[in-house]
Design a protein around this motif. Structure first.
Motif, PDB file in Angstrom:
ATOM      1  N   UNK A 117      21.423  58.370 -52.446  1.00 24.22           N
ATOM      2  CA  UNK A 117      21.687  59.408 -53.440  1.00 24.22           C
ATOM      3  C   UNK A 117      22.851  59.034 -54.346  1.00 24.22           C
ATOM      4  N   UNK A 118      23.832  58.263 -53.813  1.00 21.99           N
ATOM      5  CA  UNK A 118      25.010  57.913 -54.605  1.00 21.99           C
ATOM      6  C   UNK A 118      24.883  56.543 -55.265  1.00 21.99           C
ATOM      7  N   UNK A 119      23.683  55.967 -55.239  1.00 26.47           N
ATOM      8  CA  UNK A 119      23.478  54.642 -55.808  1.00 26.47           C
ATOM      9  C   UNK A 119      22.997  54.744 -57.251  1.00 26.47           C
ATOM     10  N   UNK A 120      23.476  53.838 -58.105  1.00 22.92           N
ATOM     11  CA  UNK A 120      23.098  53.872 -59.513  1.00 22.92           C
ATOM     12  C   UNK A 120      22.634  52.503 -59.973  1.00 22.92           C
ATOM     13  N   UNK A 121      22.002  52.470 -61.133  1.00 23.50           N
ATOM     14  CA  UNK A 121      21.474  51.235 -61.703  1.00 23.50           C
ATOM     15  C   UNK A 121      22.521  50.608 -62.611  1.00 23.50           C
ATOM     16  N   UNK A 122      22.954  49.389 -62.280  1.00 22.16           N
ATOM     17  CA  UNK A 122      23.925  48.679 -63.102  1.00 22.16           C
ATOM     18  C   UNK A 122      23.193  47.768 -64.081  1.00 22.16           C
ATOM     19  N   UNK A 123      23.550  47.867 -65.341  1.00 21.74           N
ATOM     20  CA  UNK A 123      22.955  47.031 -66.393  1.00 21.74           C
ATOM     21  C   UNK A 123      24.065  46.215 -67.034  1.00 21.74           C
ATOM     22  N   UNK A 124      23.931  44.888 -66.990  1.00 18.22           N
ATOM     23  CA  UNK A 124      24.927  44.005 -67.580  1.00 18.22           C
ATOM     24  C   UNK A 124      24.571  43.759 -69.042  1.00 18.22           C
ATOM     25  N   UNK A 125      25.506  44.059 -69.932  1.00 15.70           N
ATOM     26  CA  UNK A 125      25.305  43.909 -71.379  1.00 15.70           C
ATOM     27  C   UNK A 125      26.139  42.734 -71.865  1.00 15.70           C
ATOM     28  N   UNK A 126      25.487  41.660 -72.284  1.00 15.31           N
ATOM     29  CA  UNK A 126      26.163  40.435 -72.699  1.00 15.31           C
ATOM     30  C   UNK A 126      26.420  40.485 -74.204  1.00 15.31           C
ATOM     31  N   UNK A 127      27.702  40.629 -74.601  1.00  9.56           N
ATOM     32  CA  UNK A 127      28.021  40.768 -76.022  1.00  9.56           C
ATOM     33  C   UNK A 127      28.103  39.442 -76.748  1.00  9.56           C
ATOM     34  N   UNK A 128      28.270  38.345 -76.017  1.00 12.46           N
ATOM     35  CA  UNK A 128      28.423  37.050 -76.667  1.00 12.46           C
ATOM     36  C   UNK A 128      29.695  36.965 -77.506  1.00 12.46           C
ATOM     37  N   UNK A 129      30.650  37.839 -77.235  1.00  9.16           N
ATOM     38  CA  UNK A 129      31.886  37.843 -78.009  1.00  9.16           C
ATOM     39  C   UNK A 129      31.751  38.455 -79.381  1.00  9.16           C
ATOM     40  N   UNK A 130      30.619  39.108 -79.660  1.00 12.24           N
ATOM     41  CA  UNK A 130      30.349  39.683 -80.978  1.00 12.24           C
ATOM     42  C   UNK A 130      30.847  41.137 -81.024  1.00 12.24           C
TER      43      UNK A 130
END
Length: 413
Positions: free
Chosen positions: A120-133
């Motif tokens: 119930x306390x678990x969430x979906x982590x999404x890694x967002x790669x900005x590339x330094x932009x």
């Protein structure tokens, strides 16, 4: 009055159809047009799919982790540590019995009980790669706001541009206002309207907590307060890059080095400036000149370190030591020195920063500054999940630890 699609279109100077295409992502749109639309969405605080008041009252099971370069071990360690906490507080499978596979492909626990897909306390982590932009960073913040992310963790240094800093501060405060927990891990605090990340800006009124021992774990203080309250501003877990860089250069000075080259990171980034300032402070404290030709800027990668070392030696063959702004660049420095037939540390000492996993196994083992990346990332994850009370003033600073290894020694000539 609620902001409409037509308002966004007017601000971006495009048609409503173009705005719809950008928001839905179902039709190609020119990049500059897309950027204008997303900026208009951010400026007007337009929220998709229903009234903003309804969306602000609820968040999803999504946690966004923004990184500069996921291929860089620095960001990979931070992101992995955050994700381990977001995914139920452990990076390893949870105990409870081995799973068995039935003939119909279903996976069940022994005795026929269904194996839970998520706690119930678990969430979906999404890694967002900005590339330094910088534009990509703002885009991801807008998208995470639109998706009602429950938490957002920004890692690494910030871009030193006044306009961008203000835009990021505004975007983060919108997230906080919508009930999203925001954690900055490895970057300075963000204060709307204060220009806190510009060179020369003061630290602001926040109270700072210094984490003196880089290996100790902060208490979690889990409970109803941590679970339910959202801090009124982004929580910051900063690294003392200035202090660490100063101690590193002071180590070289204590060995007798006076002609020290410096491979700096890319200009216009807070981490680059802070580490360079620490290096220069150490030289100044000992009355050692720091001419401009002994500093070369480049990316935080091996190729840039190689090229920078070649350039430094072309400018000044008397160098007895080279400090690189991170360990990956330091590997490139070592390669360049070897290609020129120079011994490490016999002819030139080399030092890095971060203490990435390969540093102790380099040949020779690399002198560096250890940052508690795993610990800081895990703490950021707990803060993002509301399982730990924020530090006083929402700011804590981690001190780097000098790691003296075989790549540095007294100058032999």
């Amino acid at each position: 009055m609620a902001v409409t699609l037509a308002d966004v279109a007017a601000r971006a100077r495009v048609s409503t159809a173009t705005v719809s295409r950008v928001l839905n992502g179902n039709y190609p749109v020119a990049e500059n047009t897309r950027a204008r639309v997303l900026r208009a969405v951010s400026d007007l605080e337009y929220v998709v799919n229903g009234p903003a008041s309804a969306l602000a009252a609820a968040t999803s099971d999504l946690v966004g982790i923004l990184v500069n370069d996921i291929a860089d071990p620095f960001f990979g360690i931070l992101a992995s540590a955050v994700q381990s906490e977001v995914s139920g507080g452990s990076g390893t499978p949870r105990a409870g019995g081995a799973a068995t596979r039935t003939g119909d492909g279903d996976t069940r626990r022994p005795g026929g009980a269904s194996y839970p897909l998520a706690r119930a306390d678990e969430k979906l982590a999404v890694v967002c790669n900005t590339g330094g932009c910088p534009e990509r960073e703002l885009t991801y913040l807008t998208l995470l706001h639109r998706q009602r992310a429950s938490a957002v963790v920004l890692t690494g240094g910030a871009v030193e541009d006044a306009v961008h800093a203000e835009a990021v501060a505004a975007a983060l405060m919108r997230l906080v206002g919508a009930g999203t927990r925001v954690v900055l891990c490895g970057r300075p605090p963000v204060m709307a309207g204060a220009g806190a990340q510009r060179p020369g800006a003061g630290p602001g009124p926040q109270i700072r907590t210094t984490v003196g021992h880089p290996h100790g774990r902060a208490p979690s203080h889990s409970g109803l307060f941590a679970q339910r309250s959202v801090p009124p501003r982004p929580v910051t877990l900063a690294f003392d890059n200035r202090g660490g860089a100063r101690r590193l250069t002071e180590h070289l000075v204590s060995l007798g080095h006076r002609n020290i080259g410096y491979v700096a990171g890319p200009p216009g980034r807070t981490t680059t400036r802070h580490r360079l300032e620490g290096h220069r402070a150490a030289l100044a404290a000992h009355g050692i000149p720091d001419p401009a030709h002994r500093t070369v800027h480049g990316a935080y990668d091996r190729a840039a370190g190689y090229d920078a070392a070649q350039e430094l030696l072309r400018r000044d063959a008397s160098l007895t030591a080279v400090v690189a702004a991170n360990d990956t660049a330091a590997l490139g420095v070592c390669a360049a020195l070897r290609d020129r037939g120079l011994r490490i540390p016999g002819d030139v000492s080399v030092a890095g920063f971060d203490d990435l996993p390969f540093s102790a196994d380099a040949a020779p083992a690399l002198t560096t500054v250890r940052l508690p990346l795993q610990e800081a990332g895990a703490r950021a994850g707990r803060l993002a999940m509301g399982r730990e009370v924020p530090p006083p003033g929402e700011v804590a600073t981690y001190r780097g630890e000098l790691m003296v290894r075989a790549s540095t020694s007294v100058p032999y000539s």
